[in-house]
Design a protein around this motif. Sequence first.
Motif, PDB file in Angstrom:
ATOM      1  N   LYS A 133     -64.337 -15.623 -11.475  1.00  0.00           N
ATOM      2  CA  LYS A 133     -64.980 -15.275 -12.739  1.00  0.00           C
ATOM      3  C   LYS A 133     -63.961 -15.100 -13.852  1.00  0.00           C
ATOM      4  O   LYS A 133     -64.317 -15.116 -15.025  1.00  0.00           O
ATOM      5  N   GLU A 134     -62.699 -14.834 -13.437  1.00  0.00           N
ATOM      6  CA  GLU A 134     -61.659 -14.617 -14.442  1.00  0.00           C
ATOM      7  C   GLU A 134     -60.403 -15.382 -14.065  1.00  0.00           C
ATOM      8  O   GLU A 134     -60.148 -15.634 -12.888  1.00  0.00           O
ATOM      9  N   ARG A 135     -59.626 -15.732 -15.087  1.00  0.00           N
ATOM     10  CA  ARG A 135     -58.347 -16.402 -14.873  1.00  0.00           C
ATOM     11  C   ARG A 135     -57.318 -15.755 -15.802  1.00  0.00           C
ATOM     12  O   ARG A 135     -57.678 -14.894 -16.618  1.00  0.00           O
ATOM     13  N   ILE A 136     -56.067 -16.183 -15.696  1.00  0.00           N
ATOM     14  CA  ILE A 136     -55.061 -15.763 -16.675  1.00  0.00           C
ATOM     15  C   ILE A 136     -54.734 -16.947 -17.569  1.00  0.00           C
ATOM     16  O   ILE A 136     -54.773 -18.104 -17.122  1.00  0.00           O
ATOM     17  N   LEU A 137     -54.444 -16.656 -18.835  1.00  0.00           N
ATOM     18  CA  LEU A 137     -54.143 -17.704 -19.801  1.00  0.00           C
ATOM     19  C   LEU A 137     -52.944 -17.285 -20.653  1.00  0.00           C
ATOM     20  O   LEU A 137     -52.935 -16.195 -21.224  1.00  0.00           O
ATOM     21  N   ASN A 138     -51.936 -18.171 -20.712  1.00  0.00           N
ATOM     22  CA  ASN A 138     -50.766 -17.973 -21.581  1.00  0.00           C
ATOM     23  C   ASN A 138     -49.948 -16.715 -21.296  1.00  0.00           C
ATOM     24  O   ASN A 138     -49.437 -16.074 -22.221  1.00  0.00           O
ATOM     25  N   VAL A 139     -49.819 -16.363 -20.047  1.00  0.00           N
ATOM     26  CA  VAL A 139     -48.924 -15.253 -19.672  1.00  0.00           C
ATOM     27  C   VAL A 139     -47.494 -15.610 -20.105  1.00  0.00           C
ATOM     28  O   VAL A 139     -46.999 -16.686 -19.745  1.00  0.00           O
ATOM     29  N   PRO A 140     -46.841 -14.741 -20.898  1.00  0.00           N
ATOM     30  CA  PRO A 140     -45.503 -15.069 -21.398  1.00  0.00           C
ATOM     31  C   PRO A 140     -44.433 -14.904 -20.310  1.00  0.00           C
ATOM     32  O   PRO A 140     -43.839 -13.841 -20.175  1.00  0.00           O
ATOM     33  N   LEU A 141     -44.206 -15.957 -19.561  1.00  0.00           N
ATOM     34  CA  LEU A 141     -43.244 -15.916 -18.459  1.00  0.00           C
ATOM     35  C   LEU A 141     -41.816 -15.925 -19.017  1.00  0.00           C
ATOM     36  O   LEU A 141     -41.493 -16.743 -19.894  1.00  0.00           O
ATOM     37  N   CYS A 142     -40.976 -15.037 -18.506  1.00  0.00           N
ATOM     38  CA  CYS A 142     -39.586 -14.973 -18.992  1.00  0.00           C
ATOM     39  C   CYS A 142     -38.898 -16.320 -18.814  1.00  0.00           C
ATOM     40  O   CYS A 142     -39.071 -16.986 -17.792  1.00  0.00           O
ATOM     41  N   LYS A 143     -38.123 -16.718 -19.805  1.00  0.00           N
ATOM     42  CA  LYS A 143     -37.603 -18.085 -19.795  1.00  0.00           C
ATOM     43  C   LYS A 143     -36.705 -18.378 -18.608  1.00  0.00           C
ATOM     44  O   LYS A 143     -36.756 -19.475 -18.066  1.00  0.00           O
ATOM     45  N   GLU A 144     -35.922 -17.369 -18.173  1.00  0.00           N
ATOM     46  CA  GLU A 144     -35.025 -17.629 -17.030  1.00  0.00           C
ATOM     47  C   GLU A 144     -35.818 -17.870 -15.736  1.00  0.00           C
ATOM     48  O   GLU A 144     -35.398 -18.666 -14.888  1.00  0.00           O
ATOM     49  N   ASP A 145     -36.947 -17.162 -15.581  1.00  0.00           N
ATOM     50  CA  ASP A 145     -37.754 -17.357 -14.374  1.00  0.00           C
ATOM     51  C   ASP A 145     -38.324 -18.767 -14.348  1.00  0.00           C
ATOM     52  O   ASP A 145     -38.424 -19.390 -13.289  1.00  0.00           O
ATOM     53  N   CYS A 146     -38.697 -19.271 -15.516  1.00  0.00           N
ATOM     54  CA  CYS A 146     -39.214 -20.638 -15.592  1.00  0.00           C
ATOM     55  C   CYS A 146     -38.086 -21.647 -15.367  1.00  0.00           C
ATOM     56  O   CYS A 146     -38.253 -22.618 -14.625  1.00  0.00           O
ATOM     57  N   GLU A 147     -36.949 -21.406 -15.982  1.00  0.00           N
ATOM     58  CA  GLU A 147     -35.829 -22.345 -15.852  1.00  0.00           C
ATOM     59  C   GLU A 147     -35.342 -22.472 -14.404  1.00  0.00           C
ATOM     60  O   GLU A 147     -35.076 -23.575 -13.938  1.00  0.00           O
ATOM     61  N   SER A 148     -35.267 -21.335 -13.699  1.00  0.00           N
ATOM     62  CA  SER A 148     -34.767 -21.433 -12.315  1.00  0.00           C
ATOM     63  C   SER A 148     -35.809 -22.108 -11.414  1.00  0.00           C
ATOM     64  O   SER A 148     -35.452 -22.869 -10.510  1.00  0.00           O
TER      65      SER A 148
END
Length: 264
Positions: A133-148
Amino acid sequence: MPLTTALPSGTNMALTVATQLLLLLVWGTAVWAARPGAELLNVCMDAKHHKEKPSPEDKLHEQCSPWKKNACCSVNTSQEAHKDVSYLYRFNWDHCGPLEPVCKRHFIQDTCLYECSPNLGPWIQQVNQSWRKERILNVPLCKEDCESWWRDCRTSYTCKTNWHKGWNWTSGFNECPVKDACHPFYFYFPTPAALCNEIWSHSYKVSNYSRGSGRCIQMWFDPAQGNPNEEVARFYAEAMNGAGLHRVWPGLSGLALILFLVLT
Ligand SMILES: *[C@@H]1O[C@H](CO)[C@@H](O)[C@H](O)[C@H]1NC(C)=O
Ligand SMILES: *[C@@H]1O[C@H](CO)[C@@H](O)[C@H](O)[C@H]1NC(C)=O
Ligand SMILES: *[C@@H]1O[C@H](CO)[C@@H](O)[C@H](O)[C@H]1NC(C)=O
Ligand SMILES: *[C@@H]1O[C@H](CO)[C@@H](O)[C@H](O)[C@H]1NC(C)=O
């Protein structure tokens, strides 16, 4: 002298009581509106496996253990999060051959954050999906976590950019449709943002903020220092609620003034 003469007349008394009640109502509404987004804090989304409310889970499995002080996932969910084609979603990470272990650990961590975190309230949205019934949208993920995540997965293989859609599920788990060829991750995800933003239909939106800034969500953290995402959720909940208060405040103060003039 009789006690009653010291009290206001019946009419005046009723007016005084009415004034006090109305002012209390206005004050109560203002306080309610001013809450720092309380309804967005310490909550679990209404999705497939989440608990109704967060609570301690001493035995959370391996990579999900950072959330054990307060979690939206059960122990079972935390164990399943570490398996391939688990009972959670029957999702096959290895749809183009096995993901390298350095890559797979990021998907496990992503699953732990999604299932366990009680700090995603500011980004929960209603959806019309059969399985949640619910989802998450546009959670601001820290850039280093995304880069690694991106760096460690560059050389693993996949066949799709959006992993929510377009699979062939005829075997009971996701397989690549014949038209979608397997390529290294960097073919489908040329940048870290392409990976983190696109893979789960914009559940994440990579942040410009860094780990430790208090302004982005960390997928990885050391629980000995507490859960850094609590502060992040508080910050964004307050920012979102602040916008709401600015809209209601002029109306509320006008109402209070009118009541004051009418009743005195
Ligand atoms: C978790 O629960 C499901 C459903 O009850 C079950 O099929 C599965 O085996 C459990 N997993 C673990 C690791 O206990
Ligand atoms: C969700 O589904 C209901 C019933 O199927 C429908 O009436 C409603 O318009 C849908 N909402 C959205 C946002 O698609
Ligand atoms: C889906 O998978 C089944 C079984 O693996 C296969 O026979 C079929 O051709 C696939 N369909 C598409 C559209 O890829
Ligand atoms: C992030 O920072 C970079 C460099 O400082 C800047 O060019 C970019 O516009 C910023 N992006 C966002 C979304 O703020």
